[in-house]
Design a protein around this motif. Structure first.
Motif, PDB file in Angstrom:
ATOM      1  N   UNK A   1       0.853  -1.185   0.000  1.00  0.00           N
ATOM      2  CA  UNK A   1       0.000   0.000   0.000  1.00  0.00           C
ATOM      3  C   UNK A   1       0.893   1.240   0.000  1.00  0.00           C
ATOM      4  N   UNK A   2       0.701   2.124  -0.994  1.00  0.00           N
ATOM      5  CA  UNK A   2       1.595   3.271  -1.178  1.00  0.00           C
ATOM      6  C   UNK A   2       0.773   4.549  -1.325  1.00  0.00           C
ATOM      7  N   UNK A   3       1.221   5.619  -0.666  1.00  0.00           N
ATOM      8  CA  UNK A   3       0.571   6.915  -0.798  1.00  0.00           C
ATOM      9  C   UNK A   3       1.579   8.005  -1.097  1.00  0.00           C
ATOM     10  N   UNK A   4       1.196   8.980  -1.937  1.00  0.00           N
ATOM     11  CA  UNK A   4       2.097  10.081  -2.282  1.00  0.00           C
ATOM     12  C   UNK A   4       1.304  11.253  -2.838  1.00  0.00           C
TER      13      UNK A   4
ATOM     14  N   UNK B   1      -2.256   5.322  -3.977  1.00  0.00           N
ATOM     15  CA  UNK B   1      -3.016   6.575  -4.020  1.00  0.00           C
ATOM     16  C   UNK B   1      -2.030   7.704  -4.274  1.00  0.00           C
ATOM     17  N   UNK B   2      -2.174   8.342  -5.430  1.00  0.00           N
ATOM     18  CA  UNK B   2      -1.417   9.538  -5.777  1.00  0.00           C
ATOM     19  C   UNK B   2      -2.429  10.663  -5.954  1.00  0.00           C
ATOM     20  N   UNK B   3      -2.260  11.748  -5.226  1.00  0.00           N
ATOM     21  CA  UNK B   3      -3.192  12.877  -5.362  1.00  0.00           C
ATOM     22  C   UNK B   3      -3.116  13.438  -6.783  1.00  0.00           C
ATOM     23  N   UNK B   4      -4.210  13.259  -7.532  1.00  0.00           N
ATOM     24  CA  UNK B   4      -4.194  13.635  -8.939  1.00  0.00           C
ATOM     25  C   UNK B   4      -5.627  13.704  -9.450  1.00  0.00           C
TER      26      UNK B   4
ATOM     27  N   UNK C   1      -8.830  14.754   4.643  1.00  0.00           N
ATOM     28  CA  UNK C   1      -7.653  15.635   4.631  1.00  0.00           C
ATOM     29  C   UNK C   1      -7.633  16.529   3.395  1.00  0.00           C
ATOM     30  N   UNK C   2      -8.827  16.824   2.881  1.00  0.00           N
ATOM     31  CA  UNK C   2      -8.924  17.678   1.703  1.00  0.00           C
ATOM     32  C   UNK C   2      -8.716  16.962   0.388  1.00  0.00           C
ATOM     33  N   UNK C   3      -8.660  15.624   0.403  1.00  0.00           N
ATOM     34  CA  UNK C   3      -8.321  14.881  -0.811  1.00  0.00           C
ATOM     35  C   UNK C   3      -9.325  13.772  -1.120  1.00  0.00           C
ATOM     36  N   UNK C   4      -9.538  13.551  -2.390  1.00  0.00           N
ATOM     37  CA  UNK C   4     -10.219  12.368  -2.910  1.00  0.00           C
ATOM     38  C   UNK C   4      -9.593  12.078  -4.266  1.00  0.00           C
ATOM     39  N   UNK C   5      -8.783  11.057  -4.394  1.00  0.00           N
ATOM     40  CA  UNK C   5      -8.534   9.964  -3.439  1.00  0.00           C
ATOM     41  C   UNK C   5      -7.684  10.406  -2.244  1.00  0.00           C
ATOM     42  N   UNK C   6      -7.883   9.717  -1.156  1.00  0.00           N
ATOM     43  CA  UNK C   6      -7.114   9.974   0.065  1.00  0.00           C
ATOM     44  C   UNK C   6      -6.295   8.740   0.420  1.00  0.00           C
ATOM     45  N   UNK C   7      -5.061   8.990   0.829  1.00  0.00           N
ATOM     46  CA  UNK C   7      -4.196   7.894   1.271  1.00  0.00           C
ATOM     47  C   UNK C   7      -4.760   7.256   2.535  1.00  0.00           C
ATOM     48  N   UNK C   8      -5.241   8.089   3.450  1.00  0.00           N
ATOM     49  CA  UNK C   8      -5.818   7.549   4.684  1.00  0.00           C
ATOM     50  C   UNK C   8      -6.992   6.620   4.392  1.00  0.00           C
ATOM     51  N   UNK C   9      -7.814   6.956   3.392  1.00  0.00           N
ATOM     52  CA  UNK C   9      -8.965   6.100   3.068  1.00  0.00           C
ATOM     53  C   UNK C   9      -8.503   4.691   2.711  1.00  0.00           C
ATOM     54  N   UNK C  10      -7.428   4.593   1.933  1.00  0.00           N
ATOM     55  CA  UNK C  10      -6.888   3.274   1.563  1.00  0.00           C
ATOM     56  C   UNK C  10      -6.297   2.568   2.781  1.00  0.00           C
TER      57      UNK C  10
END
Length: 347
Positions: free
Chosen positions: A163-166, A191-194, A257-266
């Protein structure tokens, strides 16, 4: 109070005026010049020595990418690209990031909500760009492995999930990490914020470059080894269990945290399913703190965790928050993270 200087480069006067209003709504920033093409921009850079430049991807007289490639080695300043949501715009944006741009923003659709979101994102990225080492980033980008994964003897992986977030800087960081992977790796969810459209093209580019099975995740796909799933823009990517199998689950739940997709969600979905002890978690370069709380939950439940170090992060935000929270088991330079994940997945 320090007041930072911004240069706006866009061929449309109305767009330049809008960006100026956004930037100067922050008392820490002043627009010192505008330019309608790269040649004007070059002159304004010499005259005003800006701290950050915003640049439209599509420019008259000289392509924005060509301009970046010529500019940054001589005048290394952080550049934030403005891109359209089209496939062509997304493709050019990835080229800009590879050429050394700090980050990008997708142009707003025109609704009040999208305008406010883009303004907030721009101000956040401007402030994060201060202190960005452009020359170090250029060196890192030129050393990213482009070769196909080496043929390796079959390795037995005991862990089933990676599981990777960035976020900011993550497109090149993810490419670097995945360049160490092979076709037998545990299932990998990223999950990459994009924004939308960008994630599909990102997955296709990675698959073409690295020769791995990499795709933009769709809803209810079987999660199996040898496959890398990229969270689609504007959807949370989570994991669900049906019977004995695990599947992707995409949701439009509220932003985290202001994001969708969110790393925390994963991360939190994996922890809730009690598969932390079957997982390796990694948090890479990015603004803010998305993913830190989820990574800590995973670590406390038996997940082996990795974080990118400060020196190799474009923005040491997400990895810093996670590290200071105690969520990072191993903090490493970017070029060591892929191999470390492989080693941990065997434990």
């Amino acid at each position: 109070m320090t007041v930072y200087k911004a240069l706006i480069v866009d061929d449309q006067k109305s767009v330049r005026s809008m960006i100026r209003r956004w930037i100067e709504s922050d008392p820490n920033w002043k627009v010192v010049a505008e330019a309608s093409n790269p040649f004007e921009a070059r002159d304004r850079i010499l005259e005003t020595n800006p701290d950050v430049m915003t640049l439209d991807v599509h420019m008259p007289e000289m392509d924005g990418i060509e301009f970046l490639k010529k500019l940054l080695p001589q005048y290394p300043l952080p550049v934030i690209m403005f891109s359209s949501h089209t496939t062509e715009g997304a493709s050019t944006t990835f080229e800009a990031l590879e050429a050394g741009a700090f980050d990008f923003l997708a142009k707003p659709s025109g609704t009040p909500e999208s305008l406010e979101e883009t303004k907030a994102d721009l101000l956040e990225k401007l402030n994060s760009a201060i202190g960005f080492n452009v020359q170090s980033n250029l060196i890192r980008n030129t050393t990213i492995l482009k070769a196909k994964p080496k043929q390796e003897s079959i390795i037995s992986y005991k862990r089933k999930f990676i599981l990777i977030g960035s976020s900011t800087g993550g497109t090149n960081a993810i490419r670097t990490v995945l360049s160490s992977f092979n076709e037998n790796m545990p299932a990998t969810l990223i999950v990459q914020h994009m924004p939308q459209n960008f994630t599909l093209l990102f997955a296709k580019r990675l698959k073409s470059e690295l020769g791995l099975e990499i795709r933009e995740a769709q809803n209810h796909e079987l999660i199996q080894s040898g496959t890398v799933f990229i969270a689609p823009g504007d959807f949370h990517l989570t994991i669900q269990k049906i019977g004995t199998e695990y599947f992707t689950k995409l949701t439009k739940a509220e932003k985290q945290n202001g994001h969708r997709p969110s790393v925390d969600a994963l991360f939190e979905s994996a922890e809730a399913l009690k598969i932390a002890d079957q997982s390796v978690g990694a948090i890479l370069t990015g603004m803010g703190g998305d993913g830190a709380k989820g990574l800590l939950k995973l670590k406390n439940s038996g997940c082996l965790t990795v974080g990118q170090n400060k020196d190799t992060s474009v923005v040491y935000g997400m990895p810093r928050v996670a590290f200071e929270m105690g969520a990072v088991g191993y903090q490493l330079p970017l070029d060591q993270i892929g191999e470390k994940i492989k080693a941990l997945a065997q434990l």
